[in-house]
Design a protein around this motif. Structure first.
Motif, PDB file in Angstrom:
ATOM      1  N   ASP A  19      -0.352 -14.397  -6.535  1.00  0.00           N
ATOM      2  CA  ASP A  19       0.566 -13.496  -5.864  1.00  0.00           C
ATOM      3  C   ASP A  19       1.871 -14.216  -5.508  1.00  0.00           C
ATOM      4  OD1 ASP A  19       0.967 -10.786  -4.947  1.00  0.00           O
ATOM      5  OD2 ASP A  19       1.200 -11.711  -2.974  1.00  0.00           O
ATOM      6  N   GLU A  20       1.758 -15.465  -5.113  1.00  0.00           N
ATOM      7  CA  GLU A  20       2.978 -16.217  -4.806  1.00  0.00           C
ATOM      8  C   GLU A  20       3.824 -16.412  -6.063  1.00  0.00           C
ATOM      9  OE1 GLU A  20       1.735 -19.784  -2.775  1.00  0.00           O
ATOM     10  OE2 GLU A  20       0.869 -18.576  -1.135  1.00  0.00           O
ATOM     11  N   SER A  21       3.171 -16.759  -7.155  1.00  0.00           N
ATOM     12  CA  SER A  21       3.903 -16.921  -8.421  1.00  0.00           C
ATOM     13  C   SER A  21       4.565 -15.613  -8.824  1.00  0.00           C
ATOM     14  CB  SER A  21       2.951 -17.363  -9.531  1.00  0.00           C
ATOM     15  OG  SER A  21       2.397 -18.618  -9.224  1.00  0.00           O
ATOM     16  N   TYR A  22       3.803 -14.549  -8.659  1.00  0.00           N
ATOM     17  CA  TYR A  22       4.298 -13.217  -9.018  1.00  0.00           C
ATOM     18  C   TYR A  22       5.507 -12.834  -8.155  1.00  0.00           C
ATOM     19  CZ  TYR A  22       4.072  -8.117  -9.725  1.00  0.00           C
ATOM     20  OH  TYR A  22       4.359  -6.801 -10.001  1.00  0.00           O
TER      21      TYR A  22
ATOM     22  N   SER B 227      -6.815 -30.600 -13.243  1.00  0.00           N
ATOM     23  CA  SER B 227      -7.144 -30.603 -11.823  1.00  0.00           C
ATOM     24  C   SER B 227      -6.348 -29.542 -11.084  1.00  0.00           C
ATOM     25  CB  SER B 227      -6.799 -31.978 -11.248  1.00  0.00           C
ATOM     26  OG  SER B 227      -6.519 -31.895  -9.865  1.00  0.00           O
ATOM     27  N   TYR B 228      -6.870 -29.157  -9.937  1.00  0.00           N
ATOM     28  CA  TYR B 228      -6.129 -28.205  -9.100  1.00  0.00           C
ATOM     29  C   TYR B 228      -4.781 -28.778  -8.710  1.00  0.00           C
ATOM     30  CZ  TYR B 228      -7.277 -31.074  -5.020  1.00  0.00           C
ATOM     31  OH  TYR B 228      -7.359 -32.101  -4.138  1.00  0.00           O
ATOM     32  N   ARG B 229      -4.688 -30.137  -8.782  1.00  0.00           N
ATOM     33  CA  ARG B 229      -3.410 -30.753  -8.439  1.00  0.00           C
ATOM     34  C   ARG B 229      -2.324 -30.418  -9.456  1.00  0.00           C
ATOM     35  NH1 ARG B 229      -4.542 -35.146  -4.838  1.00  0.00           N
ATOM     36  NH2 ARG B 229      -6.771 -35.601  -4.823  1.00  0.00           N
ATOM     37  N   ASP B 230      -2.741 -30.035 -10.657  1.00  0.00           N
ATOM     38  CA  ASP B 230      -1.762 -29.684 -11.701  1.00  0.00           C
ATOM     39  C   ASP B 230      -1.210 -28.274 -11.519  1.00  0.00           C
ATOM     40  OD1 ASP B 230      -2.203 -32.145 -12.954  1.00  0.00           O
ATOM     41  OD2 ASP B 230      -3.943 -31.339 -14.037  1.00  0.00           O
ATOM     42  N   LEU B 231      -1.822 -27.520 -10.643  1.00  0.00           N
ATOM     43  CA  LEU B 231      -1.413 -26.132 -10.442  1.00  0.00           C
ATOM     44  C   LEU B 231      -0.767 -25.978  -9.069  1.00  0.00           C
ATOM     45  CD1 LEU B 231      -4.459 -24.208 -11.940  1.00  0.00           C
ATOM     46  CD2 LEU B 231      -2.367 -24.986 -13.068  1.00  0.00           C
ATOM     47  N   PRO B 232       0.042 -24.970  -8.872  1.00  0.00           N
ATOM     48  CA  PRO B 232       0.393 -23.920  -9.821  1.00  0.00           C
ATOM     49  C   PRO B 232       1.378 -24.407 -10.885  1.00  0.00           C
ATOM     50  CG  PRO B 232       1.635 -23.646  -7.806  1.00  0.00           C
ATOM     51  CD  PRO B 232       0.680 -24.786  -7.572  1.00  0.00           C
ATOM     52  N   LEU B 233       1.375 -23.674 -11.974  1.00  0.00           N
ATOM     53  CA  LEU B 233       2.245 -24.018 -13.083  1.00  0.00           C
ATOM     54  C   LEU B 233       2.837 -22.728 -13.642  1.00  0.00           C
ATOM     55  CD1 LEU B 233       2.934 -26.625 -14.633  1.00  0.00           C
ATOM     56  CD2 LEU B 233       1.060 -26.083 -16.190  1.00  0.00           C
ATOM     57  N   ASN B 234       4.140 -22.797 -13.883  1.00  0.00           N
ATOM     58  CA  ASN B 234       4.762 -21.643 -14.540  1.00  0.00           C
ATOM     59  C   ASN B 234       5.540 -22.185 -15.730  1.00  0.00           C
ATOM     60  OD1 ASN B 234       6.317 -19.436 -15.348  1.00  0.00           O
ATOM     61  ND2 ASN B 234       6.563 -18.679 -13.245  1.00  0.00           N
ATOM     62  N   VAL B 235       5.167 -21.748 -16.919  1.00  0.00           N
ATOM     63  CA  VAL B 235       5.802 -22.252 -18.132  1.00  0.00           C
ATOM     64  C   VAL B 235       6.486 -21.092 -18.852  1.00  0.00           C
ATOM     65  CG1 VAL B 235       4.221 -24.172 -18.425  1.00  0.00           C
ATOM     66  CG2 VAL B 235       3.633 -21.951 -19.397  1.00  0.00           C
TER      67      VAL B 235
ATOM     68  N   GLY C  12     -14.450 -30.431  -6.696  1.00  0.00           N
ATOM     69  CA  GLY C  12     -14.919 -31.020  -7.935  1.00  0.00           C
ATOM     70  C   GLY C  12     -15.643 -30.046  -8.831  1.00  0.00           C
ATOM     71  N   ARG C  13     -15.498 -28.756  -8.530  1.00  0.00           N
ATOM     72  CA  ARG C  13     -16.149 -27.711  -9.317  1.00  0.00           C
ATOM     73  C   ARG C  13     -15.195 -27.166 -10.372  1.00  0.00           C
ATOM     74  NH1 ARG C  13     -19.636 -24.930  -5.409  1.00  0.00           N
ATOM     75  NH2 ARG C  13     -21.698 -25.799  -5.803  1.00  0.00           N
ATOM     76  N   GLU C  14     -15.727 -26.839 -11.528  1.00  0.00           N
ATOM     77  CA  GLU C  14     -14.904 -26.221 -12.561  1.00  0.00           C
ATOM     78  C   GLU C  14     -14.455 -24.830 -12.118  1.00  0.00           C
ATOM     79  OE1 GLU C  14     -16.128 -26.075 -16.547  1.00  0.00           O
ATOM     80  OE2 GLU C  14     -15.772 -28.219 -16.826  1.00  0.00           O
ATOM     81  N   THR C  15     -13.178 -24.593 -12.245  1.00  0.00           N
ATOM     82  CA  THR C  15     -12.621 -23.313 -11.803  1.00  0.00           C
ATOM     83  C   THR C  15     -11.702 -22.778 -12.889  1.00  0.00           C
ATOM     84  OG1 THR C  15     -12.619 -24.192  -9.565  1.00  0.00           O
ATOM     85  CG2 THR C  15     -11.312 -22.202  -9.952  1.00  0.00           C
ATOM     86  N   THR C  16     -11.753 -21.471 -13.100  1.00  0.00           N
ATOM     87  CA  THR C  16     -10.877 -20.855 -14.096  1.00  0.00           C
ATOM     88  C   THR C  16      -9.586 -20.406 -13.427  1.00  0.00           C
ATOM     89  OG1 THR C  16     -12.827 -20.035 -15.227  1.00  0.00           O
ATOM     90  CG2 THR C  16     -10.717 -19.054 -15.846  1.00  0.00           C
ATOM     91  N   PRO C  17      -8.457 -20.894 -13.892  1.00  0.00           N
ATOM     92  CA  PRO C  17      -7.183 -20.459 -13.301  1.00  0.00           C
ATOM     93  C   PRO C  17      -6.894 -18.993 -13.627  1.00  0.00           C
ATOM     94  CG  PRO C  17      -6.908 -22.471 -14.603  1.00  0.00           C
ATOM     95  CD  PRO C  17      -8.255 -21.900 -14.929  1.00  0.00           C
ATOM     96  N   ILE C  18      -6.030 -18.407 -12.835  1.00  0.00           N
ATOM     97  CA  ILE C  18      -5.651 -17.013 -13.038  1.00  0.00           C
ATOM     98  C   ILE C  18      -4.187 -16.953 -13.473  1.00  0.00           C
ATOM     99  CG2 ILE C  18      -5.080 -16.701 -10.575  1.00  0.00           C
ATOM    100  CD1 ILE C  18      -6.243 -13.810 -10.915  1.00  0.00           C
ATOM    101  N   MET C  19      -3.907 -16.030 -14.377  1.00  0.00           N
ATOM    102  CA  MET C  19      -2.576 -16.015 -14.989  1.00  0.00           C
ATOM    103  C   MET C  19      -1.720 -14.822 -14.597  1.00  0.00           C
ATOM    104  SD  MET C  19      -3.389 -17.136 -18.936  1.00  0.00           S
ATOM    105  CE  MET C  19      -1.704 -16.966 -19.517  1.00  0.00           C
ATOM    106  N   GLY C  20      -0.413 -15.056 -14.709  1.00  0.00           N
ATOM    107  CA  GLY C  20       0.565 -13.976 -14.616  1.00  0.00           C
ATOM    108  C   GLY C  20       1.452 -14.065 -15.838  1.00  0.00           C
TER     109      GLY C  20
ATOM    110  N   ASP D 253      -2.517 -20.179 -11.777  1.00  0.00           N
ATOM    111  CA  ASP D 253      -2.797 -20.488 -10.376  1.00  0.00           C
ATOM    112  C   ASP D 253      -4.288 -20.634 -10.159  1.00  0.00           C
ATOM    113  OD1 ASP D 253      -0.348 -20.283  -8.434  1.00  0.00           O
ATOM    114  OD2 ASP D 253       0.001 -18.787 -10.001  1.00  0.00           O
ATOM    115  N   MET D 254      -4.622 -21.258  -9.047  1.00  0.00           N
ATOM    116  CA  MET D 254      -6.029 -21.480  -8.725  1.00  0.00           C
ATOM    117  C   MET D 254      -6.739 -20.202  -8.311  1.00  0.00           C
ATOM    118  SD  MET D 254      -6.964 -24.468  -9.366  1.00  0.00           S
ATOM    119  CE  MET D 254      -8.527 -24.686  -8.494  1.00  0.00           C
ATOM    120  N   ASP D 255      -5.989 -19.322  -7.642  1.00  0.00           N
ATOM    121  CA  ASP D 255      -6.651 -18.113  -7.146  1.00  0.00           C
ATOM    122  C   ASP D 255      -5.637 -16.980  -7.027  1.00  0.00           C
ATOM    123  OD1 ASP D 255      -5.093 -18.755  -4.948  1.00  0.00           O
ATOM    124  OD2 ASP D 255      -6.736 -19.852  -4.001  1.00  0.00           O
TER     125      ASP D 255
END
Length: 568
Positions: free
Chosen positions: A171-174, A124-132, A430-438, A164-166
């Motif tokens: 950019d914030e993660s970056y 879910s979007y609730r699980d993001l953002p995530l930095n591992v 409720g739509r499937e969304t592809t997260p974006i990575m850094g 991240d979701m978008d």
RNA sequence: CGGGGUGUGGCUCAGUCCGGUUAGAGCGCGUGGUUUGGGACCAUGAGGUCGGAGGUUCGAAUCCUCUCACCCCGACCA
């Protein structure tokens, strides 16, 4: 730690195979030993320094909200097949099989592995953002390992991946990583130059490399003298405006140029500036021939060319292809031709008046070549390498060149792995969304080496206090057993005061002890000798410089604290 | 992968061109002693299939062939 019971195999002479100062000093100070080419053993003292760097990285990564993992170093081939990199990685990836014939890679990086676990952890979007992230060994079959621990086949890397979701989230993660990296290197006492970098075949937009200026650096950086523009050569742009040649356009004419092929030959033959030539080089971009046309005084930047072509594989075309494409032997290619071949022109080409170029016929060149009239500039890109002296793209001041060691790299990865490996979460609708990575890496071993490279003198290492394997080097100069007992008390006092003390209790001459202390480079040296046993005087000396300070035992702890506080 | 270079005791190296007794030096190491504020000194000792294999020769660290390792320059690589 008592040196008499420690492993401190210092070397009086430089090892014959070490050519750079960090490698030499790390060997001489007893930090590392070579196991074989590109593989190094960390001895206890070296491991302590390495661990200090690791601890700082962890603290800052955790503070930035990243979560530490530990990934397998042997990764299944299936994972790499999912992303397509099993085939595209090439020979730098170590590949092995188990007894059943299953294939694995010794991971050179962990995008796939992390993407796969994260995929199983988020929905879910609730699980993001995530930095591992993890701090783990990486394996790369380097063509040429060198400079000790700076380029090795096996090395420790901190690698982090954000999801991240978008793009805004990315950019914030970056930006969080940009801040964390500055903090990490600053705490390590390492002066780095953050430069704009190319994102390589990963695609993506922003990318920053953290470079340490060094003659032994493997990358070339262009730095502006007056503004803050800094870029590595692969990415560096430069302000254009150069017009080559001049006067009224002349008629196109053929000139016989027997055996005159290279730009240097041509310049001598025509007695003119190299910039007047239009160098035309044939490449194979993903197998298809293309011609790149640049001014003769410039080198092609193959990365820029590959990016312009959106090609993943770019190589110089073999002679046979060149002959096929141009109809002439290598050395006589040019853009004035009826042949159908994709041509890319550097930005400077349009400014050439009455240029000279190959005529696509053996031993013939065209002179009086004018763009627009004699050939059409269809695709125009920045295709050439910036060099020292070129005007800064931002402010126009001349730039200078520096070599640098890359210790960290952050960049926006985009959707490459989340798409190929089918990661998706449900968004608020409720739509499937592809997260974006850094993706964010730090070479831990080379960070240690870079610190040594940056901080040493002719006697040895000068550790920044945050990285020093110990805080205090206690040099005991004793003759009698009772003196040794007195020194033990001193060692005890310092240890109890919370210092990490390397205590030289050896039965050896003072010269050896001082020389080893200089080599090991701990920030504060405390000397206890005659003066201590007779009048209670101790000496404190900072490895970073400054005078020897005399103190009594009662003021010792305080004096050490002061001295440490004064060290970088 | 191409070019160049090096392999001799734990380390740094000499000896190899021009084959000839038991293969050397300095440092390090063991022992005994004298020393002790910037890598001390004396004595004595241990430690080497001269990278490996094959060959030439009466005889090979030295010459020849192959091979391995390491270093440097380049190419390659993201």
């Amino acid at each position: 730690m008592r040196i008499s019971r420690y492993i401190l195999p210092t070397l009086k002479e430089d090892p014959s195979d070490a050519v750079v100062s960090s490698h030499r000093l790390m060997m001489r100070a007893g930090l590392i030993r070579k196991e074989s080419a590109g593989m190094y053993v960390y001895l206890p003292l070296g491991l302590r320094a390495l661990r200090k760097v690791i601890a700082i990285i962890k603290e800052e990564m955790d503070a930035a909200g990243a979560h530490e993992f530990l990934m397998p170093e042997m990764t299944s081939a299936d994972l790499w097949r999912e992303s397509g990199r099993w085939d595209s990685m090439g020979p730098e990836m170590f590949r092995i099989r188990d007894r059943n014939g299953l294939e694995y890679a010794l991971a050179p990086t962990h995008e796939e592995a992390f993407t796969a676990v994260v995929r199983s952890l988020i929905s879910s979007y609730r699980d993001l953002p995530l930095n591992v992230y993890q701090i783990n060994t990486k394996f790369r079959d380097e063509i040429r390992p060198r400079y000790g621990v700076i380029r090795s086949k096996e090395f420790i890397m901190k690698d982090a991946y954000s999801f991240d979701m978008d793009e805004k989230g990315l950019d914030e993660s970056y930006q969080a990583m940009r801040r964390a990296y500055r903090q990490i290197f600053q705490r390590c006492g390492l002066e780095t130059i953050p430069v704009q970098a190319d994102t390589g075949s990963m695609g993506g937009s922003d990318s920053e490399e953290f470079m340490v200026a060094s003659e032994v650096g493997e990358e070339v950086l262009l730095l502006c003298g007056s503004c803050d523009y800094k870029a590595n050569q692969e990415k560096a742009e430069f302000r254009r405006g150069d017009r080559k040649g001049g006067g009224a356009p002349e008629a196109l004419r053929e000139v016989s140029t027997p055996d005159v092929k290279t730009i240097a030959d041509l310049a001598a033959f025509f007695q003119c500036d190299e910039g007047l030539f239009l160098k035309s080089i044939v490449y194979l971009a993903d197998g298809a021939p293309v011609m790149a046309v640049v001014p003769g005084n410039r080198e092609i930047n193959e990365l820029k060319l590959a990016r312009a072509l959106k090609a993943t594989a770019l190589e110089l075309a073999p002679d046979s292809v060149v002959e096929e494409v141009t109809g002439a032997p290598v050395g006589f290619a040019g853009p004035v031709t009826d042949k159908k071949v994709r041509m890319l022109f550097d930005l400077a080409v349009k400014g050439v008046v009455n240029g000279i170029t190959g005529a696509n016929k053996k031993d013939l060149h065209y002179a009086g070549v004018n763009p627009g009239r004699d050939f059409t500039i269809g695709e125009e890109y920045d295709l050439t390498k910036a060099v020292a002296g070129d005007p800064c793209p931002k402010c126009g001041s001349p730039m200078r060149e520096t070599k640098g060691i890359e210790v960290g790299h952050i960049f926006k990865l985009g959707y490459k792995y989340t798409k190929s490996m089918k990661v998706s979460v449900l968004n608020e609708q409720g739509r499937e969304t592809t997260p974006i990575m850094g993706c964010y890496g730090i070479g831990v071993n080379r960070t240690v080496a870079a610190i040594v490279e940056q901080h040493h003198d002719d006697k040895g290492i000068i550790w920044p206090k945050a990285i020093a394997p110990f805080d205090v080097h206690l040099v005991g100069i004793w003759k009698e057993e009772q003196e040794l007992r007195a020194l033990e008390g001193l060692y005890d006092t310092l240890s109890k005061a919370g210092f990490e003390v390397l205590y030289d209790d050896r039965k050896a001459s003072p010269g050896i002890k001082f020389a080893d202390a200089d080599l090991a480079g701990l920030p504060v040296r405390v000397t206890a000798g005659k003066g201590y046993f007779q009048t209670g005087d101790l000496e404190i000396k900072c490895r970073w410089g400054g005078e020897v300070v005399k103190v009594k035992e009662s003021g010792l702890v305080e004096a050490i604290r002061d001295s440490l506080a004064g060290c970088p």
